[in-house]
Write a protein that holds these residues in place. Sequence first.
Motif, PDB file in Angstrom:
ATOM      1  N   LYS A 158       0.806  -1.374   0.094  1.00 49.88           N
ATOM      2  CA  LYS A 158      -0.261   0.336  -0.250  1.00 49.88           C
ATOM      3  C   LYS A 158       0.908   0.933  -0.158  1.00 49.88           C
ATOM      4  CE  LYS A 158      -3.599  -2.589   0.675  1.00 49.88           C
ATOM      5  NZ  LYS A 158      -4.520  -2.827  -0.329  1.00 49.88           N
ATOM      6  N   ASN A 159       0.430   2.122  -0.235  1.00 53.49           N
ATOM      7  CA  ASN A 159       0.848   3.682   0.080  1.00 53.49           C
ATOM      8  C   ASN A 159       2.146   4.104  -1.016  1.00 53.49           C
ATOM      9  OD1 ASN A 159       1.323   6.606   0.952  1.00 53.49           O
ATOM     10  ND2 ASN A 159       3.695   5.657   2.113  1.00 53.49           N
ATOM     11  N   LEU A 160       1.512   3.516  -2.542  1.00 49.57           N
ATOM     12  CA  LEU A 160       2.758   2.910  -2.993  1.00 49.57           C
ATOM     13  C   LEU A 160       2.462   4.757  -4.076  1.00 49.57           C
ATOM     14  CD1 LEU A 160       4.702   3.089  -5.360  1.00 49.57           C
ATOM     15  CD2 LEU A 160       2.847   1.944  -6.730  1.00 49.57           C
ATOM     16  N   MET A 161       3.610   5.171  -3.943  1.00 50.36           N
ATOM     17  CA  MET A 161       3.914   6.465  -4.388  1.00 50.36           C
ATOM     18  C   MET A 161       5.133   7.400  -5.630  1.00 50.36           C
ATOM     19  SD  MET A 161       4.417   8.479  -0.336  1.00 50.36           S
ATOM     20  CE  MET A 161       4.736   7.465   0.165  1.00 50.36           C
ATOM     21  N   ASP A 162       4.544   7.807  -5.949  1.00 51.54           N
ATOM     22  CA  ASP A 162       5.837   8.284  -6.840  1.00 51.54           C
ATOM     23  C   ASP A 162       5.904   9.523  -7.959  1.00 51.54           C
ATOM     24  OD1 ASP A 162       7.792   7.230  -8.809  1.00 51.54           O
ATOM     25  OD2 ASP A 162       6.354   6.520 -10.527  1.00 51.54           O
ATOM     26  N   HIS A 163       7.309  10.439  -8.464  1.00 47.17           N
ATOM     27  CA  HIS A 163       7.307  11.254  -8.434  1.00 47.17           C
ATOM     28  C   HIS A 163       6.720  11.370 -10.484  1.00 47.17           C
ATOM     29  CE1 HIS A 163       9.986  13.420  -5.358  1.00 47.17           C
ATOM     30  NE2 HIS A 163       8.584  13.466  -5.214  1.00 47.17           N
ATOM     31  N   THR A 164       5.446  12.304 -10.776  1.00 44.32           N
ATOM     32  CA  THR A 164       5.546  12.473 -11.914  1.00 44.32           C
ATOM     33  C   THR A 164       5.746  12.860 -12.621  1.00 44.32           C
ATOM     34  OG1 THR A 164       3.041  13.076 -11.573  1.00 44.32           O
ATOM     35  CG2 THR A 164       3.406  10.210 -11.902  1.00 44.32           C
ATOM     36  N   MET A 165       5.838  13.280 -13.527  1.00 41.71           N
ATOM     37  CA  MET A 165       7.057  15.086 -14.717  1.00 41.71           C
ATOM     38  C   MET A 165       6.367  14.532 -15.992  1.00 41.71           C
ATOM     39  SD  MET A 165      11.032  14.420 -15.764  1.00 41.71           S
ATOM     40  CE  MET A 165      10.798  13.126 -17.085  1.00 41.71           C
ATOM     41  N   SER A 209      -1.478  11.194  -4.592  1.00 38.86           N
ATOM     42  CA  SER A 209      -2.500  10.284  -4.884  1.00 38.86           C
ATOM     43  C   SER A 209      -1.892   8.990  -4.760  1.00 38.86           C
ATOM     44  CB  SER A 209      -2.078   9.821  -7.097  1.00 38.86           C
ATOM     45  OG  SER A 209      -2.881  11.287  -7.661  1.00 38.86           O
ATOM     46  N   ARG A 210      -2.407   7.622  -4.432  1.00 34.75           N
ATOM     47  CA  ARG A 210      -1.290   6.831  -3.928  1.00 34.75           C
ATOM     48  C   ARG A 210      -2.032   5.529  -4.592  1.00 34.75           C
ATOM     49  NH1 ARG A 210       0.444  10.742  -1.610  1.00 34.75           N
ATOM     50  NH2 ARG A 210       1.257  10.825   0.505  1.00 34.75           N
ATOM     51  N   GLY A 211      -1.184   4.898  -4.741  1.00 34.54           N
ATOM     52  CA  GLY A 211      -1.289   3.153  -5.320  1.00 34.54           C
ATOM     53  C   GLY A 211      -1.340   2.398  -4.592  1.00 34.54           C
ATOM     54  N   ASP A 212      -0.550   1.451  -5.658  1.00 37.55           N
ATOM     55  CA  ASP A 212      -0.785  -0.315  -4.654  1.00 37.55           C
ATOM     56  C   ASP A 212      -0.017  -0.736  -5.527  1.00 37.55           C
ATOM     57  OD1 ASP A 212      -2.938  -1.123  -6.002  1.00 37.55           O
ATOM     58  OD2 ASP A 212      -3.824  -0.984  -4.926  1.00 37.55           O
ATOM     59  N   CYS A 239       7.657   4.971  -4.263  1.00 39.82           N
ATOM     60  CA  CYS A 239       8.450   4.176  -2.551  1.00 39.82           C
ATOM     61  C   CYS A 239       7.237   3.918  -1.903  1.00 39.82           C
ATOM     62  CB  CYS A 239       9.687   5.805  -2.287  1.00 39.82           C
ATOM     63  SG  CYS A 239       8.787   6.815  -2.782  1.00 39.82           S
ATOM     64  N   GLY A 240       7.068   3.714  -0.756  1.00 39.38           N
ATOM     65  CA  GLY A 240       6.140   3.824   0.728  1.00 39.38           C
ATOM     66  C   GLY A 240       5.553   2.802   0.816  1.00 39.38           C
ATOM     67  N   THR A 241       6.015   1.134  -0.189  1.00 36.88           N
ATOM     68  CA  THR A 241       5.116   0.223  -0.344  1.00 36.88           C
ATOM     69  C   THR A 241       5.823  -0.330   1.335  1.00 36.88           C
ATOM     70  OG1 THR A 241       6.762  -0.603  -1.649  1.00 36.88           O
ATOM     71  CG2 THR A 241       4.678   0.041  -2.424  1.00 36.88           C
ATOM     72  N   CYS A 242       6.318  -0.475   2.114  1.00 34.27           N
ATOM     73  CA  CYS A 242       6.536  -0.563   3.076  1.00 34.27           C
ATOM     74  C   CYS A 242       6.858   0.749   4.056  1.00 34.27           C
ATOM     75  CB  CYS A 242       8.001  -1.763   3.033  1.00 34.27           C
ATOM     76  SG  CYS A 242       8.143  -2.670   2.091  1.00 34.27           S
ATOM     77  N   LYS A 243       6.039   1.066   5.102  1.00 32.30           N
ATOM     78  CA  LYS A 243       6.346   2.539   5.039  1.00 32.30           C
ATOM     79  C   LYS A 243       6.542   2.486   6.277  1.00 32.30           C
ATOM     80  CE  LYS A 243       2.802   6.168   6.500  1.00 32.30           C
ATOM     81  NZ  LYS A 243       2.650   5.930   8.211  1.00 32.30           N
ATOM     82  N   MET A 244       7.260   3.562   6.967  1.00 31.29           N
ATOM     83  CA  MET A 244       7.950   3.231   7.936  1.00 31.29           C
ATOM     84  C   MET A 244       6.624   4.395   9.107  1.00 31.29           C
ATOM     85  SD  MET A 244      11.026   5.124   9.891  1.00 31.29           S
ATOM     86  CE  MET A 244      10.809   6.664   8.569  1.00 31.29           C
ATOM     87  N   GLY A 245       6.540   3.274   9.989  1.00 31.59           N
ATOM     88  CA  GLY A 245       5.513   4.148  10.825  1.00 31.59           C
ATOM     89  C   GLY A 245       5.597   4.266  12.628  1.00 31.59           C
TER      90      GLY A 245
END
Length: 553
Positions: A265-272, A389-392, A478-484
């Motif tokens: 979960k919480n998949l992030m990416d920069h788009t351009m 936006s967040r993906g998976d 990034c973000g798919t094994c999120k630190m909490g």
Amino acid sequence: VLLLENGGNPLPLQNVPIYFQPLLHIPEIDYGYYTVPQKHACFAMKEHRSYWPRGMGLGGSSNLNAMIWQRSSPLDYDRWANLSGSDEWKFDNVLKNFKNIEDYHGQYCNEKWHSQDGQGIYVSTTGYDTLVQEFLEAGREMGYPTKDVNGNQEPSFSRLDVSIKEGRRFSAYPGFLEPILSRSNLHIYRFAHVNKIHLGKISKRAFGLTYKRHGIERFVRTKREIIISAGAIDSPKLLMLSGIGPKKHLESLGIKCQINLPVGKNLMDHTMTIFGPFTVDTPGKTNVPGRDTTLNTVAQYVLKGKGIMASATGANAVAYIHSKFSKERGELLKKSPDIQLLLNPVNSNLPETLEEVMSVQPGLLKRYFKGLERKDSFMIYVMLGKPRSRGDIKLASTRPFDSPIMNPKYFSHPDDIKRMVDGINFTVQMVENTKAFQSIGARLINRHFPGCEKYELKTNLYYKCYAKHMTFTVYHQCGTCKMGFGPEDPKAVVDSKLRVLFTKGLRIVDASIIPEVPNGNINAAVMMIADKASEFILDYWAQIDNSMRSRPK
């Protein structure tokens, strides 16, 4: 220490920055992933899918990236501290880790912000200055200072710092691994694909793993701990194959769920969006391949390590700005700039190559750039620095060698496309309304991008259409094994020490742990994470060893 790497050593050609794009899609060094078709973006791509290159080999994706060295805003790391519940991740506490990993020889030598001790990643400033002065002066006209964006970053413009030494790529391999290959306690198995992590049924301790090398599957037992550094795509994939992940998803594939965590979960990416071209009336002001790429270009690179061949994308200057939405919402002092601009003073007159490398529909760019092949022109990359936006990522099957299902859901949050359009508006205003760019007759071409003909040029609707067609990843998944902040955090996979929750002896050290993507290119941030993790690991085992020695015999 046993290091298992799915690839081999970096190829010699990977050291030449200009070969950044031609070496993509080679399966021996690039995983060559593709996302699922996107509903709100990538309309110019084949099947609306984004191509995600990932580095295979010692050094990982730092062997494939564009070598842009950006730390991002201090506010982003203070945010990490809040999300993890640990002040160890505040910028003031990770600055020393950023300094640990770099050997800085760039334009801003300042001991407060940079280190120059001969260790780590060699950082320099881009070796060619085409259009840089016009770009920086335009920024000043619009109220933005020229300053070090890798120090105490604020909205500003700068020449671009890169991980390049004397014209050659300087990746994690020469920076950290190659100097210690002779260590007697280090064992490296190349071409070893890790298939599964084994956990104790009751203790949930990671006691070993299974890997496949040269066609033979083997098991290796762990003495202390396992550290996963497979990246934001393959780290969650490995966890899920090992029974760590969303219970419903795992059971749908017949995998017994050992630990129910929001892995993937919480998949992030920069788009351009690569925006332009902007044509220039002054001849020779930009680089035109074919006209300006000659034997002298090669000689300049071979003898001095400079020129266009010493650049991966052609980009040589950067800017960070707040979109008007940040300003309207009072985010100027609370949040980092949400738009990054990169100047690329190169005529993009190789549309067939770009279409192949970026997986654009055949013929699309050739139609758009028709007639401009010999014209001085440039592009500006507009990057969304703080996407909402967040993906998976999900498993496609239980087979370890199958690619996972990747859905970044680009532009699924309505704020993202609004901010991107605002970044394009700023770019056009900067080029067409500043004395710096008008002195060379710079202007946006009077032509529609294919697929956007129904919209009036230079309107928000046209820019929105353009951005939704020309949507590119910046390779910052990034973000798919999120630190909490621990087991009580429902969105966390690892704690602030990067230990997988509810397990023992299992840690993740890569971009997947990033709780919120920083506003710049993430290569430097990932290496900072690794340096911080090394402190955690050494401190933990030193404490264990000391406690063992202090026990009465």
